[in-house]
Write an enzyme that holds these catalytic residues in place. Structure first.
Site: not given
Lengths: 254, 254
Positions: A10, A12, A181, A206
């Site tokens: 991922d 950010d 996602k 995250d």
């Protein structure tokens, strides 16, 4: 700690935050690159192109080719190409989405498109919503790049693409196919792109509700990092756990 | 068939359809007027003013004063006036809504309004949605004139105010207070306005899911007419029945 043959990352909250890269993430990706371990960046962002993402990462010291970026827009284009439905779309979205669909020979059409594709559009108007609804009622397939309810901005939490999609769902009674996602579509595409078996790859993210869930749904191992949206403590309370929970990428040995 | 002291009437599908009045409805309202039986028109439409509605009805031969029209915008203004909350609003909506709020000394405010009021807005933009969401997150009360999912137009079914409201709900996690039918708020206001007891009035409408349900929720008797959205047959299948089912207003004797 298993050795994986390929990594999906991922962006950010995992690799950078607010435009600043995490030093351990820079080092991690540099090591992947040095060891020739394949990796891909997988992002729900639909407004920018893989080229722009790759350029930004490279500038931050994170080695990345255009072909190592999978955005939800690119995944939407691939989804359309795989289907024997009229290859045209009415598009709500920004340049990143429009460019990528055009590049895949999916032409823009308002009246009777094969698809309505909805991504974040900060130039959204009532007219655009109306055209999307009429096209869906006329039989177009309804795709949405992602269901993110909000978009974090300097002002606070602005409406995300999930909010735009909800308006169309309410007016048409139709739910979209969500590409991004936490749905599994983009992860499955990433697996094909990286050309490894599901058991050989791992997804690092995250955000439990997008990244980790997407990995779980796609049947891919997951690593949660405590550097973004969901804290390790919050993750510990979830019914289905990621395969690994780590503080940051400095803990993961390649 | 009971004698009622006052009548609440829906407009579209009950009194007229596609701009054309039902002759029996014209006659019915003329008789109410002649017999000095109080009546009010109660409409979810938030985009036009009571004055405009009254002028249109008068032109169709249906006697109507401005004070005999309750729109969802007017009801929203009354709802705000009754509350000891900062009397300002960020407004998504058209002139009918803006005018009526201004007339009630509810001033427009973007940053920290007491309310966010959402009505159908065919000039909706992303910026407007964003301002509404930020204001609600900053503590503004979220009102919506009605939850109509679609707006029937010449082109088909365009997005209604329920669709706009759904976008804001998705982005904020907050449900609005819906003012219009099928909620009871507007009917309760109509009852006060007509100045009769609940038992003394009856609501006439064609749409089970808005008109009849609103009457049922407000504890007011209802008459369903088979001249609009819901057919008598469809109504017969509903668990909670209206007080009366008639084909058209020519069947109701005053």
């Amino acid at each position: 700690m298993r050795k994986y043959k390929g990594y999906l990352l991922d962006l950010d909250g995992t690799v950078y935050k607010g435009g600043k890269p995490f030093p351990e993430a820079v080092e991690f990706v540099q090591t992947l690159n040095k060891l020739s371990i394949p990796y891909l960046f997988v992002t729900n962002n639909s407004t920018t192109s893989p080229g722009n993402v790759a350029a930004r990462l490279t500038k931050l010291g994170i080695p990345c080719e255009n072909s190592q970026v999978l955005t939800s827009s690119l995944a939407a284009a691939s989804y359309i190409k795989e289907r024997s439905v009229k290859q045209s779309a009415y598009i709500i979205g920004e340049e990143g989405l429009k460019e990528i669909l055009e590049k895949h020979d999916i032409r823009e059409e308002e009246e009777e498109p094969g698809f309505v594709v909805v991504g974040l559009d900060r130039s959204l108007t009532y007219k655009k919503l109306e055209k999307a609804c009429l096209a869906i009622r006329a039989g177009a397939h309804f795709l949405s790049t992602n269901q993110d309810a909000v978009l974090p901005t300097e002002q606070g939490l602005s409406p995300g693409n999930g909010a735009i999609s909800a308006a169309i769902t309410t007016a048409t009674g139709k739910n979209p196919v969500f590409i991004g996602k936490p749905e599994s579509i983009m992860i499955e595409q990433a697996q094909k792109k990286i050309n490894l078996e599901k058991e050989e790859i791992v997804l690092i993210g995250d955000n439990y509700d997008t990244d980790i869930l997407a990995g779980i749904r796609a049947g891919v191992d997951t690593i949660h990092v405590n550097t973004g949206v969901t804290t390790t403590k919050e993750v510990s309370d979830k019914e289905i756990q990621p395969t690994y929970k780590i503080s940051s990428l400095s803990e993961w040995l390649l």
